[in-house]
Design an enzyme around this catalytic site. Structure first.
Site, PDB file in Angstrom:
ATOM      1  N   CYS A  22      31.422 -20.792  74.077  1.00  0.00           N
ATOM      2  CA  CYS A  22      30.039 -20.751  74.545  1.00  0.00           C
ATOM      3  C   CYS A  22      29.390 -19.509  73.957  1.00  0.00           C
ATOM      4  CB  CYS A  22      29.964 -20.676  76.074  1.00  0.00           C
ATOM      5  SG  CYS A  22      30.717 -22.065  76.933  1.00  0.00           S
ATOM      6  N   GLY A  48      27.989 -23.493  70.787  1.00  0.00           N
ATOM      7  CA  GLY A  48      27.901 -24.541  71.793  1.00  0.00           C
ATOM      8  C   GLY A  48      26.687 -25.404  71.557  1.00  0.00           C
ATOM      9  N   ASN A 126      30.938 -16.491  79.090  1.00  0.00           N
ATOM     10  CA  ASN A 126      31.632 -16.999  77.913  1.00  0.00           C
ATOM     11  C   ASN A 126      33.105 -16.689  78.081  1.00  0.00           C
ATOM     12  OD1 ASN A 126      32.532 -17.719  75.356  1.00  0.00           O
ATOM     13  ND2 ASN A 126      31.873 -15.813  74.420  1.00  0.00           N
ATOM     14  N   GLY A 127      33.928 -17.723  78.041  1.00  0.00           N
ATOM     15  CA  GLY A 127      35.360 -17.531  78.212  1.00  0.00           C
ATOM     16  C   GLY A 127      35.915 -18.592  79.130  1.00  0.00           C
ATOM     17  N   TYR A 267      36.920 -18.504  62.380  1.00  0.00           N
ATOM     18  CA  TYR A 267      36.085 -19.694  62.445  1.00  0.00           C
ATOM     19  C   TYR A 267      34.891 -19.591  63.382  1.00  0.00           C
ATOM     20  CZ  TYR A 267      34.777 -24.603  63.291  1.00  0.00           C
ATOM     21  OH  TYR A 267      34.085 -25.784  63.419  1.00  0.00           O
TER      22      TYR A 267
END
Length: 491
Positions: A22, A48, A126-127, A267
């Site tokens: 995210c 996202g 985020n996570g 990535y």
């Protein structure tokens, strides 16, 4: 039957990639902060694509929010919507499902908002919380009513139960109860708050905007798009509270050694972002250099698998002396999702996104450079396309070690049984994909490319590399309870 609305059905090309967790973004101290947040989320869209949300506050209208499915550009660029989000402070989130119900469920879209005795607050995360199942059970038994299936909602409920007198202290209280990876951006009526977990697995950076404005972003590219000056990274285990043009820092957690996610370099992050003073592009280019040194091969062309393989392919070409060529073209006008009206169209698979330059490829020995191999299905399709174009040989060089273990820290990874590297040796993968050679960069080579000259410290790894090594820096408690088997000494 898939319960996702048609525009959000995943394309076969994307199904064979690890999904970016995210992205979070926040701004304070500027007029119409939500407009800046929308721009920041646009820059973080690669993290996202399923949905996005913004919460804003101004003294006259209070808290307002908007949560929408799809791309930022299709929703948060409309004046009619942005006018409903006034105020000098706002936070936002772009989402891909990593926990909770897979699919388009409006109540799972962050940021989450809560009204507390000391005023409202919103949180974007985020996570992934590795003990969320346990926490959810405890909270429900104590009377909590959950509105979503997201692990992130646990943070709001833990805040509600804290006896602390300030929002920031309640956030710290809540985050001390959770396990896993978290970079959190939160807001009250006047404060913008940023927190990273003690290991710093997920990224978060701070930028200055104008005289009194500040921004928090998952990546530096989010700061660039709004013209914010990069100040620094939020450090692992640090909390910053920004109000009235001042940034106050504290350390609410026990100190721990940083274990930043190394796959951010490979990535997830945009190549124009940077971490630790080092650009992501530089690391990916150096991965190609290391690959050329570790796995040389005689060939005529080095071709990237667009787009994430490009920097590594350039590095491989420059180090090996083999010419670089864009042998595969990506259809830039088809997003990461596609409406597939017929089975015939769907069966075209990867060709909907990628096309081979036959005049360039025919009769050549081709090295294809890709960022990773997950299930291997897309690699087989790309290999077939290259051979159909008349290539004499096809060699794969992969800019990451074999992905043999699932991630539990905010990345949507298939079950281990579906990861090709968990079932096959490198030679077996080569034969299954059907290429003349297949080589992955070594874990030490990846670390060298990321700036660690001596490679990976086996006793105290510098990064989180659990998806490659199976060594999890944070115990995946919920997964262990479901029967997940950790790495054994033999492995």
């Amino acid at each position: 039957m898939n319960d996702l609305p048609q525009p959000f059905l995943s394309h076969p090309f994307d199904d064979d990639k690890l999904k970016e967790e995210c992205g979070v973004f926040g701004v304070v101290g500027v007029k119409d902060a939500a407009n800046f947040v929308a721009l920041g989320l646009h820059a973080l869209q690669h993290r996202g694509q399923e949905a996005g949300g913004i919460v804003a506050h101004d003294p006259e209208h209070g808290f307002n929010s908007a949560h929408r499915f799809g791309y930022v550009r299709d929703n948060f660029t409309k004046a009619s919507l942005m006018e409903t989000l006034p105020g000098p402070i706002a936070i936002g989130h772009v989402r891909y499902s990593t926990a909770g119900k897979k699919g388009a469920v409006i109540r799972d879209i962050q940021p989450f908002f809560g009204e507390f005795s000391l005023g409202g607050a919103a949180v974007a995360h985020n996570g992934n919380l590795t003990n969320a199942d346990q926490l959810r059970r405890e909270l429900i038994e104590m009377g909590a009513i959950f509105q979503s299936s997201s692990d992130s909602e646990c943070i709001i409920h833990l805040m509600a139960r804290s006896i602390q007198k300030r929002h920031a202290d309640r956030i710290a209280d809540a985050l001390r109860r959770v396990e896993g990876a978290f970079s959190v951006v939160a807001m009250t009526r006047t404060k913008l708050i940023g927190v990273r977990d003690p290991l710093g697995v997920r990224p978060l950076v701070l930028g200055r905007l104008g005289d009194n404005g500040f921004a928090l972003s998952s990546e530096t590219c989010g700061l660039d798009i709004i013209g914010a000056e990069f100040v620094r990274e939020i450090e692992p285990g640090e909390m910053v509270v920004i109000e009235n043009g001042l940034v106050k820092s504290s350390r609410p957690f026990a100190p721990a050694k940083s274990r930043f996610c190394i796959f951010e370099h490979v990535y997830f992050s945009r190549p124009d972002s940077s971490y630790g003073g080092r650009s992501v592009y530089e690391t990916r280019h150096q991965i190609g250099v290391e690959l050329a040194r570790e796995a040389p091969i005689e060939a005529d062309l080095v071709c990237p698998v667009p787009d994430s393989g490009t920097p590594a392919a350039i590095g491989f070409s420059q180090e090996s002396g083999i010419p670089f060529a864009l042998g595969i073209t990506r259809n830039q006008y088809m997003g990461r999702t596609f409406i597939e009206p017929t089975e015939q169209i769907r069966n075209m698979g990867v060709r909907l996104k990628l096309n081979v330059n036959k005049a360039l490829i025919k009769g050549k020995r081709v090295i294809l450079v890709d960022d990773s191999v997950v299930r291997g299905t897309t690699s087989r399709k790309i290999k077939d396309m290259i051979l159909d174009a008349g290539a004499k040989e096809v060699h794969f060089r992969i800019a990451s070690p074999p992905t043999a273990w699932p991630c539990f820290y905010g990345v949507d990874t298939p079950d281990r049984s579906k990861l090709l590297a968990a079932k096959m040796t490198e030679d077996e993968m080569r034969d299954w994909i059907g290429v003349d050679s297949l080589k992955f960069i070594s874990l030490d080579g990846l670390y060298r490319a990321a700036g660690e000259a001596e490679g990976r410290n086996k006793e105290n790894p510098q990064y989180c590399d659990a998806c490659f090594s199976g060594e999890y820096p944070i115990s995946p408690a919920d997964q262990l309870a479901k029967g997940f088997q950790m790495k054994t000494a033999a492995e």
